[in-house]
Design an enzyme around this catalytic site. Structure first.
Site, PDB file in Angstrom:
ATOM      1  N   ALA A  11       0.821  -1.227   0.000  1.00  0.00           N
ATOM      2  CA  ALA A  11       0.000   0.000   0.000  1.00  0.00           C
ATOM      3  C   ALA A  11       0.850   1.270   0.000  1.00  0.00           C
ATOM      4  CB  ALA A  11      -0.934  -0.014   1.205  1.00  0.00           C
ATOM      5  N   ASP A  61       8.242  -7.411   5.325  1.00  0.00           N
ATOM      6  CA  ASP A  61       8.526  -7.968   4.000  1.00  0.00           C
ATOM      7  C   ASP A  61       7.620  -9.193   3.807  1.00  0.00           C
ATOM      8  OD1 ASP A  61       9.602  -9.388   1.863  1.00  0.00           O
ATOM      9  OD2 ASP A  61      11.673  -8.897   2.386  1.00  0.00           O
ATOM     10  N   ASN A  86      -1.804  -7.584  -2.897  1.00  0.00           N
ATOM     11  CA  ASN A  86      -1.381  -6.729  -4.009  1.00  0.00           C
ATOM     12  C   ASN A  86       0.136  -6.636  -4.136  1.00  0.00           C
ATOM     13  OD1 ASN A  86      -1.527  -4.218  -5.848  1.00  0.00           O
ATOM     14  ND2 ASN A  86      -0.521  -3.424  -4.007  1.00  0.00           N
ATOM     15  N   TYR A 152       8.477 -13.480 -14.433  1.00  0.00           N
ATOM     16  CA  TYR A 152       7.354 -12.663 -13.936  1.00  0.00           C
ATOM     17  C   TYR A 152       6.028 -13.287 -14.400  1.00  0.00           C
ATOM     18  CZ  TYR A 152       4.146  -8.791 -13.114  1.00  0.00           C
ATOM     19  OH  TYR A 152       3.076  -8.030 -12.700  1.00  0.00           O
ATOM     20  N   GLY A 183      -3.533  -5.091 -17.463  1.00  0.00           N
ATOM     21  CA  GLY A 183      -2.390  -4.898 -18.369  1.00  0.00           C
ATOM     22  C   GLY A 183      -1.531  -3.786 -17.798  1.00  0.00           C
TER      23      GLY A 183
HETATM   24  P1  NDP Z   1       4.406  -0.494  -7.253  1.00  0.00           P
HETATM   25  O1  NDP Z   1       5.867  -0.780  -7.401  1.00  0.00           O
HETATM   26  O2  NDP Z   1       3.961   0.924  -7.337  1.00  0.00           O
HETATM   27  O3  NDP Z   1       3.857  -1.110  -5.901  1.00  0.00           O
HETATM   28  C1  NDP Z   1       4.321  -2.335  -5.399  1.00  0.00           C
HETATM   29  C2  NDP Z   1       3.996  -2.413  -3.920  1.00  0.00           C
HETATM   30  O4  NDP Z   1       4.406  -3.705  -3.451  1.00  0.00           O
HETATM   31  C3  NDP Z   1       4.730  -1.378  -3.102  1.00  0.00           C
HETATM   32  O5  NDP Z   1       3.840  -0.833  -2.166  1.00  0.00           O
HETATM   33  C4  NDP Z   1       5.823  -2.178  -2.400  1.00  0.00           C
HETATM   34  O6  NDP Z   1       6.050  -1.624  -1.112  1.00  0.00           O
HETATM   35  C5  NDP Z   1       5.172  -3.546  -2.272  1.00  0.00           C
HETATM   36  N1  NDP Z   1       6.161  -4.612  -2.166  1.00  0.00           N
HETATM   37  C6  NDP Z   1       7.038  -5.030  -3.092  1.00  0.00           C
HETATM   38  N2  NDP Z   1       7.817  -6.013  -2.601  1.00  0.00           N
HETATM   39  C7  NDP Z   1       7.411  -6.208  -1.316  1.00  0.00           C
HETATM   40  C8  NDP Z   1       7.832  -7.069  -0.277  1.00  0.00           C
HETATM   41  N3  NDP Z   1       8.835  -7.966  -0.442  1.00  0.00           N
HETATM   42  N4  NDP Z   1       7.215  -6.992   0.919  1.00  0.00           N
HETATM   43  C9  NDP Z   1       6.204  -6.114   1.117  1.00  0.00           C
HETATM   44  N5  NDP Z   1       5.754  -5.277   0.173  1.00  0.00           N
HETATM   45  C10 NDP Z   1       6.365  -5.319  -1.035  1.00  0.00           C
HETATM   46  O7  NDP Z   1       3.706  -1.359  -8.388  1.00  0.00           O
HETATM   47  P2  NDP Z   1       2.176  -1.678  -8.708  1.00  0.00           P
HETATM   48  O8  NDP Z   1       1.270  -0.854  -7.899  1.00  0.00           O
HETATM   49  O9  NDP Z   1       2.051  -1.638 -10.159  1.00  0.00           O
HETATM   50  O10 NDP Z   1       2.119  -3.198  -8.270  1.00  0.00           O
HETATM   51  C11 NDP Z   1       1.103  -3.740  -7.450  1.00  0.00           C
HETATM   52  C12 NDP Z   1       0.722  -5.104  -7.997  1.00  0.00           C
HETATM   53  O11 NDP Z   1       0.139  -4.930  -9.280  1.00  0.00           O
HETATM   54  C13 NDP Z   1       1.878  -6.079  -8.188  1.00  0.00           C
HETATM   55  O12 NDP Z   1       1.479  -7.354  -7.755  1.00  0.00           O
HETATM   56  C14 NDP Z   1       2.091  -6.078  -9.700  1.00  0.00           C
HETATM   57  O13 NDP Z   1       2.653  -7.274 -10.142  1.00  0.00           O
HETATM   58  C15 NDP Z   1       0.671  -5.894 -10.176  1.00  0.00           C
HETATM   59  N6  NDP Z   1       0.485  -5.404 -11.524  1.00  0.00           N
HETATM   60  C16 NDP Z   1       1.045  -4.233 -11.930  1.00  0.00           C
HETATM   61  C17 NDP Z   1       0.838  -3.773 -13.221  1.00  0.00           C
HETATM   62  C18 NDP Z   1       1.482  -2.520 -13.739  1.00  0.00           C
HETATM   63  O14 NDP Z   1       1.616  -2.377 -14.974  1.00  0.00           O
HETATM   64  N7  NDP Z   1       1.851  -1.572 -12.912  1.00  0.00           N
HETATM   65  C19 NDP Z   1      -0.017  -4.518 -14.131  1.00  0.00           C
HETATM   66  C20 NDP Z   1      -0.554  -5.728 -13.603  1.00  0.00           C
HETATM   67  C21 NDP Z   1      -0.323  -6.138 -12.344  1.00  0.00           C
HETATM   68  P3  NDP Z   1       7.459  -1.440  -0.392  1.00  0.00           P
HETATM   69  O15 NDP Z   1       8.491  -1.205  -1.461  1.00  0.00           O
HETATM   70  O16 NDP Z   1       7.236  -0.264   0.518  1.00  0.00           O
HETATM   71  O17 NDP Z   1       7.652  -2.703   0.349  1.00  0.00           O
HETATM   72  C1  8X3 Z   2       2.343  -5.893 -15.341  1.00  0.00           C
HETATM   73  C2  8X3 Z   2       1.945  -5.800 -16.768  1.00  0.00           C
HETATM   74  O1  8X3 Z   2       2.678  -6.336 -19.171  1.00  0.00           O
HETATM   75  O2  8X3 Z   2       4.388  -5.573 -17.640  1.00  0.00           O
HETATM   76  O3  8X3 Z   2       1.882  -7.053 -14.757  1.00  0.00           O
HETATM   77  O4  8X3 Z   2       3.488  -7.780 -17.428  1.00  0.00           O
HETATM   78  S1  8X3 Z   2       3.196  -6.403 -17.783  1.00  0.00           S
END
Ligand code: NDP
Ligand code: 8X3
Length: 254
Positions: A11, A61, A86, A152, A183
Protein backbone atom coordinates in the site's frame (compact mmCIF):
# COMPACT_ATOMS: atom_id res chain seq x y z
CA UNK A 1 -21.83 -1.21 2.37
CA UNK A 2 -21.13 -1.50 6.13
CA UNK A 3 -17.65 -0.30 7.17
CA UNK A 4 -15.12 -3.11 6.80
CA UNK A 5 -11.56 -3.73 7.96
CA UNK A 6 -9.49 -3.94 4.81
CA UNK A 7 -5.89 -5.18 4.78
CA UNK A 8 -3.88 -4.16 1.73
CA UNK A 9 -0.35 -5.37 1.02
CA UNK A 10 1.88 -3.11 -1.06
CA UNK A 11 0.00 0.00 0.00
CA UNK A 12 3.02 2.33 -0.10
CA UNK A 13 2.66 3.06 -3.81
CA UNK A 14 0.81 2.43 -7.05
CA UNK A 15 -2.29 0.22 -7.09
CA UNK A 16 -2.17 -0.55 -3.36
CA UNK A 17 -1.90 3.10 -2.35
CA UNK A 18 -4.74 4.12 -4.71
CA UNK A 19 -6.87 1.25 -3.36
CA UNK A 20 -6.26 2.38 0.22
CA UNK A 21 -7.46 5.86 -0.73
CA UNK A 22 -10.55 4.50 -2.53
CA UNK A 23 -11.61 2.43 0.49
CA UNK A 24 -10.86 5.25 2.96
CA UNK A 25 -12.96 7.63 0.86
CA UNK A 26 -15.88 5.25 1.26
CA UNK A 27 -15.42 5.07 5.06
CA UNK A 28 -13.62 1.74 5.49
CA UNK A 29 -10.91 1.14 8.08
CA UNK A 30 -7.54 0.04 6.79
CA UNK A 31 -4.49 -1.98 7.64
CA UNK A 32 -1.88 -0.79 5.20
CA UNK A 33 1.30 -2.81 4.65
CA UNK A 34 4.64 -2.33 2.93
CA UNK A 35 8.33 -2.26 3.76
CA UNK A 36 8.78 1.54 3.67
CA UNK A 37 7.79 2.89 7.11
CA UNK A 38 7.91 6.59 6.24
CA UNK A 39 5.61 6.12 3.29
CA UNK A 40 3.17 4.10 5.41
CA UNK A 41 3.14 6.87 8.06
CA UNK A 42 2.60 9.65 5.52
CA UNK A 43 -0.23 7.77 3.81
CA UNK A 44 -1.90 6.83 7.11
CA UNK A 45 -1.77 10.41 8.36
CA UNK A 46 -3.32 11.77 5.15
CA UNK A 47 -6.13 9.22 5.04
CA UNK A 48 -6.99 9.55 8.74
CA UNK A 49 -7.08 13.34 8.56
CA UNK A 50 -9.05 13.56 5.33
CA UNK A 51 -11.49 10.66 5.67
CA UNK A 52 -11.74 10.10 9.47
CA UNK A 53 -11.08 6.35 9.17
CA UNK A 54 -8.79 4.18 11.31
CA UNK A 55 -5.53 3.31 9.58
CA UNK A 56 -3.17 0.74 11.09
CA UNK A 57 0.35 0.48 9.61
CA UNK A 58 2.29 -2.77 9.36
CA UNK A 59 5.80 -2.61 8.02
CA UNK A 60 7.20 -5.97 6.93
CA UNK A 61 8.53 -7.97 4.00
CA UNK A 62 5.80 -10.30 2.64
CA UNK A 63 8.43 -12.75 1.45
CA UNK A 64 9.73 -13.31 4.99
CA UNK A 65 7.43 -15.70 6.87
CA UNK A 66 8.56 -14.75 10.37
CA UNK A 67 8.13 -11.02 9.58
CA UNK A 68 4.62 -11.76 8.27
CA UNK A 69 3.73 -13.69 11.43
CA UNK A 70 5.20 -11.07 13.76
CA UNK A 71 3.39 -8.24 11.99
CA UNK A 72 0.03 -10.00 12.00
CA UNK A 73 0.36 -10.73 15.73
CA UNK A 74 0.05 -6.97 16.28
CA UNK A 75 -3.49 -7.03 14.87
CA UNK A 76 -4.58 -10.42 16.22
CA UNK A 77 -7.67 -8.90 17.87
CA UNK A 78 -8.87 -7.25 14.68
CA UNK A 79 -11.35 -8.96 12.38
CA UNK A 80 -10.11 -8.74 8.82
CA UNK A 81 -13.02 -8.61 6.40
CA UNK A 82 -11.04 -8.04 3.23
CA UNK A 83 -7.52 -9.13 2.26
CA UNK A 84 -6.04 -7.54 -0.84
CA UNK A 85 -2.93 -9.46 -1.90
CA UNK A 86 -1.38 -6.73 -4.01
CA UNK A 87 2.34 -6.57 -3.07
CA UNK A 88 4.38 -7.74 -6.01
CA UNK A 89 6.91 -6.80 -8.59
CA UNK A 90 8.71 -7.55 -11.81
CA UNK A 91 12.49 -7.50 -11.56
CA UNK A 92 14.52 -7.48 -14.76
CA UNK A 93 13.57 -7.88 -18.41
CA UNK A 94 15.99 -10.46 -19.78
CA UNK A 95 15.65 -13.57 -21.91
CA UNK A 96 15.65 -16.88 -20.06
CA UNK A 97 19.30 -17.68 -20.92
CA UNK A 98 20.67 -14.52 -19.31
CA UNK A 99 18.17 -13.58 -16.58
CA UNK A 100 19.52 -12.88 -13.10
CA UNK A 101 18.77 -15.76 -10.71
CA UNK A 102 18.49 -13.29 -7.82
CA UNK A 103 15.75 -11.39 -9.72
CA UNK A 104 13.89 -14.66 -10.32
CA UNK A 105 14.08 -15.50 -6.64
CA UNK A 106 12.83 -12.07 -5.60
CA UNK A 107 9.79 -12.38 -7.90
CA UNK A 108 8.97 -15.94 -6.84
CA UNK A 109 9.41 -15.08 -3.15
CA UNK A 110 7.31 -11.92 -3.31
CA UNK A 111 4.60 -12.65 -5.87
CA UNK A 112 3.95 -16.26 -4.88
CA UNK A 113 5.34 -17.01 -1.43
CA UNK A 114 4.33 -13.58 -0.10
CA UNK A 115 0.74 -14.04 -1.28
CA UNK A 116 0.71 -17.55 0.23
CA UNK A 117 2.14 -16.45 3.59
CA UNK A 118 -0.49 -13.71 3.89
CA UNK A 119 -3.32 -16.01 2.84
CA UNK A 120 -2.22 -18.88 5.10
CA UNK A 121 -2.18 -16.56 8.12
CA UNK A 122 -5.38 -14.64 7.46
CA UNK A 123 -7.71 -17.19 5.82
CA UNK A 124 -8.11 -19.40 8.96
CA UNK A 125 -9.67 -16.43 10.74
CA UNK A 126 -12.04 -15.92 7.82
CA UNK A 127 -12.93 -19.64 7.83
CA UNK A 128 -13.70 -19.39 11.56
CA UNK A 129 -15.86 -16.30 10.98
CA UNK A 130 -17.45 -17.89 7.88
CA UNK A 131 -16.98 -14.53 6.24
CA UNK A 132 -14.30 -12.77 4.23
CA UNK A 133 -13.23 -11.57 0.82
CA UNK A 134 -9.82 -12.01 -0.77
CA UNK A 135 -8.70 -10.20 -3.90
CA UNK A 136 -5.42 -11.15 -5.57
CA UNK A 137 -3.80 -8.62 -7.87
CA UNK A 138 -2.80 -10.81 -10.82
CA UNK A 139 -1.88 -9.54 -14.31
CA UNK A 140 -2.28 -10.05 -18.03
CA UNK A 141 1.12 -11.67 -17.48
CA UNK A 142 -0.81 -14.44 -15.74
CA UNK A 143 -2.93 -15.05 -18.85
CA UNK A 144 -0.30 -14.95 -21.59
CA UNK A 145 3.46 -14.56 -21.97
CA UNK A 146 5.66 -12.04 -23.77
CA UNK A 147 9.35 -11.81 -24.71
CA UNK A 148 11.62 -11.41 -21.65
CA UNK A 149 8.63 -11.73 -19.30
CA UNK A 150 9.43 -15.39 -18.49
CA UNK A 151 9.66 -15.61 -14.69
CA UNK A 152 7.35 -12.66 -13.94
CA UNK A 153 4.75 -14.29 -16.23
CA UNK A 154 5.28 -17.63 -14.47
CA UNK A 155 4.63 -16.06 -11.06
CA UNK A 156 1.45 -14.35 -12.30
CA UNK A 157 0.25 -17.59 -13.95
CA UNK A 158 0.80 -19.03 -10.48
CA UNK A 159 -1.34 -16.28 -8.94
CA UNK A 160 -4.06 -17.02 -11.52
CA UNK A 161 -4.00 -20.71 -10.51
CA UNK A 162 -3.97 -19.87 -6.81
CA UNK A 163 -6.98 -17.58 -7.14
CA UNK A 164 -8.97 -20.48 -8.62
CA UNK A 165 -7.62 -22.98 -6.10
CA UNK A 166 -8.26 -20.70 -3.12
CA UNK A 167 -11.84 -20.21 -4.29
CA UNK A 168 -12.41 -23.96 -4.48
CA UNK A 169 -11.09 -24.43 -0.95
CA UNK A 170 -12.82 -21.43 0.62
CA UNK A 171 -16.20 -20.96 -1.10
CA UNK A 172 -17.88 -23.47 1.23
CA UNK A 173 -17.13 -21.16 4.16
CA UNK A 174 -18.84 -18.19 2.53
CA UNK A 175 -15.50 -16.62 1.63
CA UNK A 176 -15.27 -14.86 -1.70
CA UNK A 177 -12.03 -15.07 -3.71
CA UNK A 178 -11.45 -13.09 -6.88
CA UNK A 179 -8.72 -11.39 -8.83
CA UNK A 180 -8.09 -8.41 -11.03
CA UNK A 181 -5.71 -8.98 -13.93
CA UNK A 182 -4.55 -5.65 -15.36
CA UNK A 183 -2.39 -4.90 -18.37
CA UNK A 184 -0.06 -1.90 -18.14
CA UNK A 185 -0.88 0.41 -15.21
CA UNK A 186 0.74 3.81 -14.80
CA UNK A 187 1.11 6.04 -11.73
CA UNK A 188 2.89 3.12 -10.11
CA UNK A 189 6.56 2.36 -9.43
CA UNK A 190 6.27 -0.89 -11.39
CA UNK A 191 8.48 0.06 -14.38
CA UNK A 192 11.04 1.84 -12.19
CA UNK A 193 11.38 -1.30 -10.07
CA UNK A 194 11.50 -3.64 -13.08
CA UNK A 195 14.31 -1.60 -14.68
CA UNK A 196 16.16 -1.15 -11.39
CA UNK A 197 15.71 2.62 -11.17
CA UNK A 198 16.75 3.29 -14.79
CA UNK A 199 14.35 6.15 -15.51
CA UNK A 200 15.02 6.13 -19.27
CA UNK A 201 14.15 2.44 -19.65
CA UNK A 202 11.17 2.92 -17.35
CA UNK A 203 9.57 5.37 -19.81
CA UNK A 204 7.20 2.80 -21.23
CA UNK A 205 3.95 4.77 -21.12
CA UNK A 206 4.91 7.86 -23.15
CA UNK A 207 3.41 6.84 -26.50
CA UNK A 208 0.10 5.36 -25.35
CA UNK A 209 -2.32 5.72 -22.44
CA UNK A 210 -2.53 2.67 -20.21
CA UNK A 211 -4.88 2.30 -17.25
CA UNK A 212 -3.74 4.02 -14.07
CA UNK A 213 -3.66 2.95 -10.43
CA UNK A 214 -6.91 4.79 -9.67
CA UNK A 215 -8.75 2.86 -12.41
CA UNK A 216 -7.67 -0.43 -10.85
CA UNK A 217 -8.54 0.76 -7.33
CA UNK A 218 -12.08 1.56 -8.48
CA UNK A 219 -12.40 -1.92 -10.01
CA UNK A 220 -11.25 -3.55 -6.76
CA UNK A 221 -13.77 -1.46 -4.83
CA UNK A 222 -16.50 -2.51 -7.28
CA UNK A 223 -15.61 -6.19 -6.74
CA UNK A 224 -15.76 -5.82 -2.96
CA UNK A 225 -18.96 -3.79 -2.91
CA UNK A 226 -21.16 -6.46 -4.52
CA UNK A 227 -23.91 -8.04 -2.39
CA UNK A 228 -22.88 -11.11 -0.39
CA UNK A 229 -24.32 -13.60 -2.91
CA UNK A 230 -22.24 -12.16 -5.77
CA UNK A 231 -18.56 -12.98 -6.28
CA UNK A 232 -16.75 -11.39 -9.19
CA UNK A 233 -14.15 -14.06 -9.91
CA UNK A 234 -11.85 -12.39 -12.40
CA UNK A 235 -11.55 -9.05 -14.15
CA UNK A 236 -9.13 -8.76 -17.08
CA UNK A 237 -8.58 -5.09 -17.84
CA UNK A 238 -6.37 -3.12 -20.22
CA UNK A 239 -6.20 0.40 -21.59
CA UNK A 240 -8.12 0.94 -24.82
CA UNK A 241 -4.87 1.08 -26.80
CA UNK A 242 -3.70 -2.30 -25.47
CA UNK A 243 -5.17 -5.41 -27.13
CA UNK A 244 -3.04 -7.89 -25.19
CA UNK A 245 0.49 -8.20 -23.80
CA UNK A 246 2.06 -8.06 -27.25
CA UNK A 247 -0.18 -5.68 -29.21
CA UNK A 248 -0.15 -2.08 -28.04
CA UNK A 249 -1.04 0.81 -30.30
CA UNK A 250 1.81 3.19 -29.48
CA UNK A 251 0.20 5.91 -31.59
CA UNK A 252 0.25 8.68 -29.00
CA UNK A 253 -1.54 9.30 -25.73
CA UNK A 254 -5.30 9.63 -25.66
P1 NDP B 1 4.41 -0.49 -7.25
O1 NDP B 1 5.87 -0.78 -7.40
O2 NDP B 1 3.96 0.92 -7.34
O3 NDP B 1 3.86 -1.11 -5.90
C1 NDP B 1 4.32 -2.34 -5.40
C2 NDP B 1 4.00 -2.41 -3.92
O4 NDP B 1 4.41 -3.70 -3.45
C3 NDP B 1 4.73 -1.38 -3.10
O5 NDP B 1 3.84 -0.83 -2.17
C4 NDP B 1 5.82 -2.18 -2.40
O6 NDP B 1 6.05 -1.62 -1.11
C5 NDP B 1 5.17 -3.55 -2.27
N1 NDP B 1 6.16 -4.61 -2.17
C6 NDP B 1 7.04 -5.03 -3.09
N2 NDP B 1 7.82 -6.01 -2.60
C7 NDP B 1 7.41 -6.21 -1.32
C8 NDP B 1 7.83 -7.07 -0.28
N3 NDP B 1 8.83 -7.97 -0.44
N4 NDP B 1 7.21 -6.99 0.92
C9 NDP B 1 6.20 -6.11 1.12
N5 NDP B 1 5.75 -5.28 0.17
C10 NDP B 1 6.36 -5.32 -1.03
O7 NDP B 1 3.71 -1.36 -8.39
P2 NDP B 1 2.18 -1.68 -8.71
O8 NDP B 1 1.27 -0.85 -7.90
O9 NDP B 1 2.05 -1.64 -10.16
O10 NDP B 1 2.12 -3.20 -8.27
C11 NDP B 1 1.10 -3.74 -7.45
C12 NDP B 1 0.72 -5.10 -8.00
O11 NDP B 1 0.14 -4.93 -9.28
C13 NDP B 1 1.88 -6.08 -8.19
O12 NDP B 1 1.48 -7.35 -7.75
C14 NDP B 1 2.09 -6.08 -9.70
O13 NDP B 1 2.65 -7.27 -10.14
C15 NDP B 1 0.67 -5.89 -10.18
N6 NDP B 1 0.48 -5.40 -11.52
C16 NDP B 1 1.04 -4.23 -11.93
C17 NDP B 1 0.84 -3.77 -13.22
C18 NDP B 1 1.48 -2.52 -13.74
O14 NDP B 1 1.62 -2.38 -14.97
N7 NDP B 1 1.85 -1.57 -12.91
C19 NDP B 1 -0.02 -4.52 -14.13
C20 NDP B 1 -0.55 -5.73 -13.60
C21 NDP B 1 -0.32 -6.14 -12.34
P3 NDP B 1 7.46 -1.44 -0.39
O15 NDP B 1 8.49 -1.21 -1.46
O16 NDP B 1 7.24 -0.26 0.52
O17 NDP B 1 7.65 -2.70 0.35
C1 8X3 C 1 2.34 -5.89 -15.34
C2 8X3 C 1 1.95 -5.80 -16.77
O1 8X3 C 1 2.68 -6.34 -19.17
O2 8X3 C 1 4.39 -5.57 -17.64
O3 8X3 C 1 1.88 -7.05 -14.76
O4 8X3 C 1 3.49 -7.78 -17.43
S1 8X3 C 1 3.20 -6.40 -17.78
Amino acid sequence: MKAKNVLITGATSGIGKATAKEFAKKGHNLIICGRRKTKLSDIAKKLETKYYVEVEKLSFDVSNLSEVEQALKKIKDKKIDVLINNAGLAKGFDPIHSGKISDWETMIDTNLKGLLYMTRNISPLMVKAKNGHIINVASTAGKEVYPNGNVYCATKHGVDALTKAMRIDLHKYGIRVGQVAPGHVESTEFAKVRFDGDTEKAKIYEDFTPTNSKDIAKIIYFMISQPKHVNIQDILVMGTQQANSNFISRSGRL
